[in-house]
Design a protein around this motif. Structure first.
Motif: not given
Length: 141
Positions: A94-101
């Motif tokens: 359904i949904v994808l969140i990708v966070a890079g730090a």
């Protein structure tokens, strides 16, 4: 694949989205993801499909705002959000969140904040399709 925030009918690739995020910077040391999938059971009922509808312009604008806020608030290097619209069968993405730090804590914190805010604020609605009929799901963070 260049669009960091998208609403789309078709499925997406987690690997492709992570690769697109990594292409933006070699400073990224921590990547957190949230992948939301359609369950086949909800509130005591079997669920075959979920239909997602959105006010496309408003929803896209809200997701863009959330991405920018997360980058600022958590010091991210980059973030990506992809949400499907249309009919999604049980077991599908359904949904994808990708966070890079630079480090894992801000990536993890931002990822959780983004999905919670998305569910609370984005004008995206879902209707569960069950053997007993269809019913709109009230939002819940």
């Amino acid at each position: 694949m260049n669009d960091a925030v998208r609403l789309q009918l078709e499925d997406f690739s987690l690997d492709a989205e992570v690769a697109a995020l990594r292409e933006n910077s070699k400073r990224i040391g921590g990547i957190a993801t949230f992948l939301g999938c359609a369950r086949d059971f909800s509130e005591g009922r079997e669920v075959h499909e979920i239909a997602f509808e959105a006010h496309h312009g408003m929803a896209l604008s809200e997701l863009l705002r959330l991405r920018i806020e997360a980058i600022t608030r958590f010091g991210l290097i980059d973030a990506r959000i992809v949400h499907r619209l249309g009919t999604v069968r049980a077991g599908e993405n359904i949904v994808l969140i990708v966070a890079g730090a630079e480090h894992r804590p801000p990536a993890l914190d931002a990822c959780r904040w983004l999905i919670d805010e998305l569910k609370a604020c984005a004008p995206i609605w879902k209707k569960e399709i069950t053997p007993q009929g269809e019913s709109w799901v009230t939002p819940h963070p």
